[in-house]
Design an enzyme around this catalytic site. Structure first.
Site, PDB file in Angstrom:
ATOM      1  CD  GLU A   1       8.120  -4.925   0.751  1.00 26.19           C
ATOM      2  OE1 GLU A   1       7.970  -3.938   0.019  1.00 26.19           O
ATOM      3  OE2 GLU A   1       7.354  -5.190   1.687  1.00 26.19           O
TER       4      GLU A   1
ATOM      5  CG  HIS B   1       3.894  -5.540  -2.207  1.00 28.03           C
ATOM      6  ND1 HIS B   1       3.132  -4.413  -2.064  1.00 28.03           N
ATOM      7  CD2 HIS B   1       4.738  -5.574  -1.143  1.00 28.03           C
ATOM      8  CE1 HIS B   1       3.502  -3.771  -0.955  1.00 28.03           C
ATOM      9  NE2 HIS B   1       4.460  -4.465  -0.382  1.00 28.03           N
TER      10      HIS B   1
ATOM     11  CG  HIS C   1       4.384  -7.646   3.849  1.00 24.44           C
ATOM     12  ND1 HIS C   1       3.985  -7.995   2.577  1.00 24.44           N
ATOM     13  CD2 HIS C   1       4.742  -6.338   3.760  1.00 24.44           C
ATOM     14  CE1 HIS C   1       4.116  -6.963   1.766  1.00 24.44           C
ATOM     15  NE2 HIS C   1       4.550  -5.931   2.463  1.00 24.44           N
TER      16      HIS C   1
ATOM     17  NE  ARG D   1      -4.033   1.035   2.183  1.00 25.87           N
ATOM     18  CZ  ARG D   1      -4.493   1.997   1.398  1.00 25.87           C
ATOM     19  NH1 ARG D   1      -5.695   1.895   0.869  1.00 25.87           N
ATOM     20  NH2 ARG D   1      -3.777   3.071   1.172  1.00 25.87           N
TER      21      ARG D   1
END
Length: 319
Positions: A118, A101, A176, A196
């Site tokens: 996150e 991200h 991740h 992705r």
């Protein structure tokens, strides 16, 4: 305008890697075959939480905030242009894509929304289940691009076996992927931007390979090992009627886990709203009954409140 605790209805998503534990164990409702995610606290345009009861029943949380004013978010949220937090339950029956991200600067400039830092709290997992988390060692951008092309990127990615109660703090820019057989509560910035890198050759509902975002990923990825452990940052504190543990804390959110055996006193003061997500058990929050899989938004300024029952909950706010 009266402030009150608002139980929320979560929109559900049916991504191809999802299962049905959120339906079977957490009471989520959807007309889709799978429930990969339920968005427990969302002011995101791709799926918004809806207030279930009280004066504002049927209104989206975003619409409520616009009507009530940003004061219901609290003083600590003044530094954010948009609602800062996004909370999900995630059922990974299959591997999620290997992804990254962007940070705020890149995401706001390129995508028109926040970046995504996150925290992934492991609710349950199959024995031996793993999360991909950063790289085994530093690599160069040239090696990254070469390994993407020759399909050897997995050889240099760090893999961590997970256990119930682990928490992974994933800063923007960290590679991740949640592995199959893992159930997660995810607390993140208010963003739905994912780049992705690798997707195991899967195809989407249209029968075509799912889109990758290699060029953008290469611009934002940190090609390094992870900087954080996979354990809560605070020790469990024993209090009267419950225990409390700080799971994660950053500029964008603070998350605590409470194991309640009788009751606990909490406070949604002038600083921040509170978000309550029930992970197990049930109880009552100032007259609002909550059970496993349900969430509640408490506006800033509501003040002191009590959660009574036997339950495991996470409390998220902004400090």
């Amino acid at each position: 305008m009266k402030l009150y605790p608002m139980k929320l209805i979560a929109p559900c998503k049916d991504y191809i890697w999802g299962g049905n534990r959120l339906r079977e164990e957490y009471g989520k409702v959807s007309d889709k075959d799978k429930i990969a995610e339920s968005w427990e606290l969302s002011c995101h345009k791709d799926g918004e939480s809806v207030i279930a009861d009280g004066e504002f029943a049927g209104m989206t949380l975003t619409a409520y905030i616009e009507k009530a004013g940003r004061e219901v978010l609290g003083e600590n949220c003044r530094r954010f242009e948009y609602f800062p937090v996004f909370i999900k339950l995630i059922d990974a029956k299959d591997n999620l894509s290997v992804q990254v991200h962007p940070n705020n600067e890149y995401a706001l400039r390129v995508e028109g929304e926040y970046g995504k830092t996150e925290a992934c709290y492991i609710l349950d997992c199959d024995p031996g289940a793993e999360i991909l988390y950063g790289f085994k060692h530093d690599i160069t951008k040239e090696e990254f691009e070469r390994r993407i092309k020759d399909n050897t990127i997995l050889e240099v990615i760090n893999s961590v076996e997970v256990h119930k109660g682990d928490i992974f703090f994933i800063e923007a820019g960290t590679l991740h992927a949640i592995g199959k057989g893992i159930l997660v509560a995810e607390i993140q910035q208010n963003s739905n931007t994912t780049y992705r890198i690798y997707d195991y050759g899967r195809v989407g509902a249209d029968g075509k390979p799912r889109q990758l975002h290699i060029d953008k990923a290469a611009e934002v990825i940190e090609l390094t090992p992870p900087k954080y452990s996979c354990k809560p940052i605070g020790k469990e504190e024993v209090k009267e009627g419950y225990t409390e543990q700080l799971l994660a804390r950053c500029d964008f959110f603070r998350v605590k886990k409470l194991n309640i055996t009788q009751k606990c006193a909490l406070d949604a003061g002038s600083g921040s709203f509170n978000s309550i997500l029930v992970l197990d058990g049930d109880g009552e929050l100032d007259g609002v009954k909550l059970k496993k899989g349900e969430s509640c938004f408490i506006p800033s300024g509501y003040g002191k409140y009590t959660f009574a029952g036997k339950a495991e909950i996470i409390v998220t706010d902004i400090d």
